[in-house]
Design an enzyme around this catalytic site. Structure first.
Site, mmCIF file in Angstrom:
data_model
loop_
_atom_site.group_PDB
_atom_site.id
_atom_site.type_symbol
_atom_site.label_atom_id
_atom_site.label_comp_id
_atom_site.label_asym_id
_atom_site.label_seq_id
_atom_site.Cartn_x
_atom_site.Cartn_y
_atom_site.Cartn_z
ATOM 1 N N HIS A 204 11.575 -12.642 -16.529
ATOM 2 C CA HIS A 204 11.539 -11.176 -16.420
ATOM 3 C C HIS A 204 12.589 -10.781 -15.376
ATOM 4 C CE1 HIS A 204 8.917 -7.376 -15.926
ATOM 5 N NE2 HIS A 204 9.616 -7.341 -14.805
ATOM 6 N N CYS A 237 10.247 -0.978 -9.644
ATOM 7 C CA CYS A 237 8.882 -1.005 -9.127
ATOM 8 C C CYS A 237 8.839 -0.065 -7.934
ATOM 9 C CB CYS A 237 8.498 -2.417 -8.714
ATOM 10 S SG CYS A 237 6.855 -2.483 -7.973
ATOM 11 N N ASN A 246 15.001 -2.972 -15.504
ATOM 12 C CA ASN A 246 14.980 -4.281 -16.159
ATOM 13 C C ASN A 246 16.238 -4.395 -17.004
ATOM 14 O OD1 ASN A 246 12.027 -3.322 -15.919
ATOM 15 N ND2 ASN A 246 11.802 -5.486 -16.350
HETATM 16 P P1 HMG Z 1 -6.588 -0.235 -3.207
HETATM 17 O O1 HMG Z 1 -6.193 1.102 -2.762
HETATM 18 O O2 HMG Z 1 -6.041 -1.362 -2.474
HETATM 19 O O3 HMG Z 1 -8.091 -0.428 -3.022
HETATM 20 O O4 HMG Z 1 -6.239 -0.385 -4.757
HETATM 21 P P2 HMG Z 1 -9.445 -0.296 -3.778
HETATM 22 O O5 HMG Z 1 -9.599 -1.463 -4.707
HETATM 23 O O6 HMG Z 1 -10.437 -0.177 -2.672
HETATM 24 O O7 HMG Z 1 -9.413 1.065 -4.597
HETATM 25 C C1 HMG Z 1 -9.057 2.310 -4.027
HETATM 26 C C2 HMG Z 1 -9.088 3.359 -5.087
HETATM 27 O O8 HMG Z 1 -8.357 2.914 -6.244
HETATM 28 C C3 HMG Z 1 -10.500 3.666 -5.555
HETATM 29 O O9 HMG Z 1 -10.501 5.042 -5.928
HETATM 30 C C4 HMG Z 1 -10.638 2.843 -6.809
HETATM 31 O O10 HMG Z 1 -11.585 3.370 -7.728
HETATM 32 C C5 HMG Z 1 -9.245 2.939 -7.380
HETATM 33 P P3 HMG Z 1 -10.939 6.199 -4.910
HETATM 34 O O11 HMG Z 1 -12.337 5.833 -4.523
HETATM 35 O O12 HMG Z 1 -9.984 6.120 -3.738
HETATM 36 O O13 HMG Z 1 -10.795 7.458 -5.704
HETATM 37 N N1 HMG Z 1 -8.925 1.832 -8.274
HETATM 38 C C6 HMG Z 1 -8.438 2.011 -9.502
HETATM 39 N N2 HMG Z 1 -8.148 3.121 -10.208
HETATM 40 C C7 HMG Z 1 -7.654 2.939 -11.444
HETATM 41 N N3 HMG Z 1 -7.464 1.728 -12.009
HETATM 42 C C8 HMG Z 1 -7.772 0.613 -11.330
HETATM 43 C C9 HMG Z 1 -8.273 0.733 -10.031
HETATM 44 N N4 HMG Z 1 -8.641 -0.167 -9.103
HETATM 45 C C10 HMG Z 1 -9.044 0.531 -8.031
HETATM 46 N N5 HMG Z 1 -7.559 -0.573 -11.900
HETATM 47 C C11 HMG Z 1 -4.911 -1.231 -6.547
HETATM 48 C C12 HMG Z 1 -5.810 -1.576 -5.378
HETATM 49 C C13 HMG Z 1 -4.373 -2.535 -7.101
HETATM 50 C C14 HMG Z 1 -5.766 -0.523 -7.596
HETATM 51 C C15 HMG Z 1 -3.766 -0.305 -6.071
HETATM 52 O O14 HMG Z 1 -3.130 -0.884 -4.971
HETATM 53 C C16 HMG Z 1 -2.765 -0.008 -7.158
HETATM 54 O O15 HMG Z 1 -3.086 0.609 -8.163
HETATM 55 N N6 HMG Z 1 -1.496 -0.397 -6.951
HETATM 56 C C17 HMG Z 1 -0.427 -0.148 -7.909
HETATM 57 C C18 HMG Z 1 0.134 -1.448 -8.365
HETATM 58 C C19 HMG Z 1 1.188 -1.251 -9.440
HETATM 59 O O16 HMG Z 1 0.949 -0.648 -10.470
HETATM 60 N N7 HMG Z 1 2.407 -1.777 -9.196
HETATM 61 C C20 HMG Z 1 3.469 -1.748 -10.158
HETATM 62 C C21 HMG Z 1 3.246 -2.737 -11.245
HETATM 63 S S1 HMG Z 1 3.626 -4.437 -10.779
HETATM 64 C C22 HMG Z 1 5.318 -4.594 -11.100
HETATM 65 O O17 HMG Z 1 5.963 -3.635 -11.397
HETATM 66 C C23 HMG Z 1 5.935 -5.957 -11.101
HETATM 67 C C24 HMG Z 1 6.151 -6.535 -12.499
HETATM 68 O O18 HMG Z 1 6.965 -5.688 -13.302
HETATM 69 C C25 HMG Z 1 6.836 -7.895 -12.392
HETATM 70 C C26 HMG Z 1 8.029 -7.850 -11.464
HETATM 71 O O19 HMG Z 1 9.054 -7.247 -11.816
HETATM 72 O O20 HMG Z 1 7.880 -8.419 -10.382
HETATM 73 C C27 HMG Z 1 4.818 -6.742 -13.229
HETATM 74 MG MG MG Z 2 9.150 -5.698 -13.290
#
Ligand code: HMG
Ligand code: MG
Length: 299
Positions: A204, A237, A246
Site C-alpha cells: 500500500h 491520512c 495513494n
Molecule cells: P478514542 O477517542 O481513542 O476513544 O477513539 P474511545 O474508544 O474512548 O471513544 C471515544 C468516542 O469515540 C466515543 O464517543 C465512542 O463511542 C466513539 P463519545 O462518547 O465521545 O461520543 N467511538 C466510535 N465511534 C464510531 N465508530 C467507532 C468508534 N469507536 C469509538 N468505531 C478511535 C478511538 C479509534 C475510535 C478514534 O481514535 C478514531 O476514530 N480515530 C480515527 C482513525 C482513522 O480513521 N484513521 C485513518 C484511517 S487509518 C489510515 O489511513 C492508514 C491506512 O490507510 C494505511 C496506511 O496508509 O498506513 C489504513
Molecule cells: Mg493509507
C-alpha cells in the site's frame, strides 16, 4: 479467469478521508458503482471510525446501502474496534479491515492507543466474526514514521505475523507517508513474505515522493501480487503529517497492462470514475495517465 494481479481500490476510503470537501453518501456510492463497473472487485468503501475524528467517513453505512454489487464485488469497511465492526456488519459489509501501526507514535496519534492495545481491540473483532467474514490487516508506517523516523524491519515483520496469526487473510504493508524507495520496498516486502507467505502480503504505497510505481515494481520483483491503489491518486491520512495521495489506480493499471499482467480492470472506465470524483472534489486528477489521456483527447 483470474487476474494476474489483485488491486484493492481504497479511493472511497483512504482517498476521501482526508479531503477538505466532504462528499455526500450518494456521490460516494456512485463512485463505488463506477469502480465496480470498471471491473474492480475489492473496494474499500469507507470506515466506521469516530465521526468526530474523521467526519468525511460519517455516512459510510449510507454508502454501503446505496452502492450496488454486480459481478460479485466485495465491499470492505475499515474498522478500528468492536464498535466499528458492529456498525460495519449492520451496514452489510462483505469484508472488514483492521489497522495497526509499526510505530508507537503514529498509533497514538491515529487511534489514541499503543500498538499492543490496538491488537487487543482486534481480538473481540475476530471473536465476534468467528470466521464469518474475511479480515484484512494493515501495518502502517512500515517504511518510516512521520514522528519517529526510521522504523525497524523487525517491527514490521513482527506485527505482520501477529495480524496473520490473529486471522487476517492478507496483510497490507503500508507506506503511510510515501517515503520508501525501491530497494527498501523490495527488502521489506520480501521480509514480510518470508514471515507469512508472499500470497498473504499486499503493498500500500502513498505517492508523496513519486516513488510508488517504482516501489510496486520492486514489490512484483519480491513476488507480491496484491496492491492497494486509489482512483485519481486521492488519499492521505489526517493523522500523518505530510501524507498525500495513494498511488493512482489508473497509473498502476496502465503500468501492469503494459507489462502484460492482467488486472480485470477496464482502464477507460476507471479513468472516467476518476474524472467523476475529481469533478465532485473540484480538483484535477492526480493520475498522470488520466491527465495524459485528457491532453491527447484535447489535442
Ligand atoms: P478514542 O477517542 O481513542 O476513544 O477513539 P474511545 O474508544 O474512548 O471513544 C471515544 C468516542 O469515540 C466515543 O464517543 C465512542 O463511542 C466513539 P463519545 O462518547 O465521545 O461520543 N467511538 C466510535 N465511534 C464510531 N465508530 C467507532 C468508534 N469507536 C469509538 N468505531 C478511535 C478511538 C479509534 C475510535 C478514534 O481514535 C478514531 O476514530 N480515530 C480515527 C482513525 C482513522 O480513521 N484513521 C485513518 C484511517 S487509518 C489510515 O489511513 C492508514 C491506512 O490507510 C494505511 C496506511 O496508509 O498506513 C489504513
Ligand atoms: Mg493509507
Amino acid at each position: 479467469m483470474t487476474a494476474d494481479i489483485r488491486i484493492v481500490e481504497v479511493g472511497p476510503r483512504d482517498g476521501l478521508q482526508a479531503e477538505a470537501r466532504i462528499l455526500p453518501a450518494s456521490v460516494r456510492a456512485e463512485l463505488v458503482d463506477r469502480l465496480v463497473a470498471a471491473g474492480l472487485v475489492s473496494i474499500e468503501v469507507g470506515s466506521f471510525v469516530s465521526p468526530r475524528h474523521v467526519p468525511q467517513m460519517a455516512d459510510t453505512a449510507a454508502v454501503l446501502a446505496g452502492a450496488r454489487r454486480p459481478g460479485g464485488g466485495r465491499f470492505i469497511a475499515l474498522v478500528p474496534n468492536l464498535q466499528g465492526l458492529e456498525a460495519a456488519l449492520a451496514a452489510g459489509a462483505d469484508e472488514v479491515a483492521v489497522f495497526a501501526s509499526a510505530s508507537e507514535a503514529f498509533s497514538s496519534r491515529n487511534i489514541n492507543c499503543s500498538v499492543a492495545e490496538s491488537l487487543e481491540r482486534f481480538r473481540p473483532v475476530f471473536e465476534r466474526l468467528d470466521g464469518t467474514l474475511p479480515v484484512r490487516g494493515y501495518v502502517s508506517c512500515a517504511f518510516g514514521c512521520p514522528y519517529e523516523g526510521a522504523v525497524p524491519m523487525s517491527a514490521v515483520t513482527r506485527l505482520s505475523a501477529q495480524l496473520a496469526e490473529m486471522g487476517c487473510y492478507e496483510v497490507s504493508v503500508a507506506d503511510t507517508i510515501g517515503i520508501a524507495t525501491p530497494h527498501q520496498a523490495r527488502a521489506v516486502a520480501a521480509a514480510v513474505a518470508a514471515e507469512i507467505g508472499a500470497g498473504r502480503v499486499a503493498l500500500h504505497f502513498h505517492d508523496t515522493r513519486g516513488q510508488a510505481l517504482a516501489n510496486i515494481y520492486a514489490g512484483l520483483d519480491a513476488g507480491i501480487t496484491s496492491f492497494d491503489a486509489s482512483v485519481a491518486g486521492l488519499g492521505g491520512c489526517p493523522f500523518a503529517a505530510g501524507a498525500t495521495g495513494n498511488v493512482a489506480t489508473e497509473d498502476v493499471v496502465y503500468m501492469l497492462h503494459g507489462m502484460s499482467l492482467s488486472t480485470g480492470i477496464d482502464l477507460a472506465a476507471l479513468i472516467a470514475a476518476g474524472e467523476f470524483v475529481s469533478q465532485h472534489l473540484g480538483r484535477r486528477t492526480g493520475s498522470r495517465v488520466a491527465r495524459a489521456q485528457a491532453a491527447q483527447a484535447a489535442a
